[in-house]
Design a protein around this motif. Structure first.
Motif, PDB file in Angstrom:
ATOM      1  N   LEU A 105       0.807  -1.216   0.000  1.00 29.35           N
ATOM      2  CA  LEU A 105       0.000   0.000   0.000  1.00 29.35           C
ATOM      3  C   LEU A 105       0.843   1.270   0.000  1.00 29.35           C
ATOM      4  N   ALA A 106       2.132   1.162  -0.307  1.00 28.77           N
ATOM      5  CA  ALA A 106       2.996   2.337  -0.293  1.00 28.77           C
ATOM      6  C   ALA A 106       2.670   3.267  -1.461  1.00 28.77           C
ATOM      7  N   GLY A 107       2.524   4.543  -1.161  1.00 29.92           N
ATOM      8  CA  GLY A 107       2.370   5.573  -2.191  1.00 29.92           C
ATOM      9  C   GLY A 107       1.270   5.281  -3.196  1.00 29.92           C
ATOM     10  N   ASP A 108       1.632   5.399  -4.482  1.00 27.93           N
ATOM     11  CA  ASP A 108       0.669   5.206  -5.563  1.00 27.93           C
ATOM     12  C   ASP A 108       0.175   3.772  -5.667  1.00 27.93           C
ATOM     13  N   GLN A 109       0.856   2.847  -5.031  1.00 27.45           N
ATOM     14  CA  GLN A 109       0.452   1.447  -5.125  1.00 27.45           C
ATOM     15  C   GLN A 109      -0.899   1.206  -4.466  1.00 27.45           C
ATOM     16  N   GLN A 110      -1.346   2.145  -3.636  1.00 20.97           N
ATOM     17  CA  GLN A 110      -2.688   2.036  -3.058  1.00 20.97           C
ATOM     18  C   GLN A 110      -3.729   1.883  -4.150  1.00 20.97           C
ATOM     19  N   ARG A 111      -3.489   2.519  -5.299  1.00 20.28           N
ATOM     20  CA  ARG A 111      -4.443   2.462  -6.399  1.00 20.28           C
ATOM     21  C   ARG A 111      -4.593   1.043  -6.949  1.00 20.28           C
ATOM     22  N   GLU A 112      -3.582   0.208  -6.748  1.00 19.85           N
ATOM     23  CA  GLU A 112      -3.607  -1.164  -7.269  1.00 19.85           C
ATOM     24  C   GLU A 112      -4.284  -2.122  -6.297  1.00 19.85           C
TER      25      GLU A 112
END
Length: 165
Positions: free
Chosen positions: A99-106
């Protein structure tokens, strides 16, 4: 009786638990009761389970596959309705899903809905994958173990000591 339904971007698993909703909710949200989540075929980690039960808060617990493979998982709470509904972005910063940074979007979003059933609680567990992920990738994630893994995990809550508290 275990059931599941699936769309292109999500799947739902259902379990009927012989326990009142407040105990099922507690099994999902109380760090003292989340040990049911661990796979008994794998080593039990020594690190504590962390729960910050508020919208924007996180639940984290270490998963240990073997000495080489261990990672945090859990979720970031998006919605909390005590004894009724829990919604979280599945994963952990530096964990899986990450869930780090932009990876939350995934990250998939998980909903746990609890309703009264004849002899306890009906648990409906839905995993929704983000709209921007390619359909083929979502299907591979679902069929590649996500659905079966969550199914096995939910089967463990049925025998959880938290439900007999």
């Amino acid at each position: 009786m275990a059931h599941h339904t699936q769309t292109e971007r999500s799947f739902t698993l259902t379990r009927n638990l012989q326990a009142p909703r407040h105990l099922v909710f507690k099994a999902w949200t109380d760090s003292e009761h989340l040990a049911w989540f661990y796979n008994p075929a794998m080593p039990t980690p020594s690190s504590p389970i962390e729960v910050d039960l508020r919208v924007g808060g996180a639940w984290r617990q270490q998963m240990v596959v073997n000495e080489e493979l261990h990672y945090p998982t859990g979720g970031e709470y998006l919605e909390i309705v005590p004894d009724v509904r829990l919604v979280f972005r599945w994963g952990a910063v530096g964990g899986w899903p990450d869930l780090a940074g932009d990876q939350q979007r995934e990250a998939p979003v998980v909903s746990v809905n609890l309703t009264d059933a004849q002899d306890g609680t009906r648990l409906e567990f839905t995993v929704n994958f983000p709209d921007h992920l390619p359909t083929e990738e979502v299907r591979n994630l679902i069929d590649g173990g996500t659905r079966d893994g969550w199914g096995a995990t939910l089967d463990r809550i049925i025998h959880s000591t938290a439900l007999t508290a």
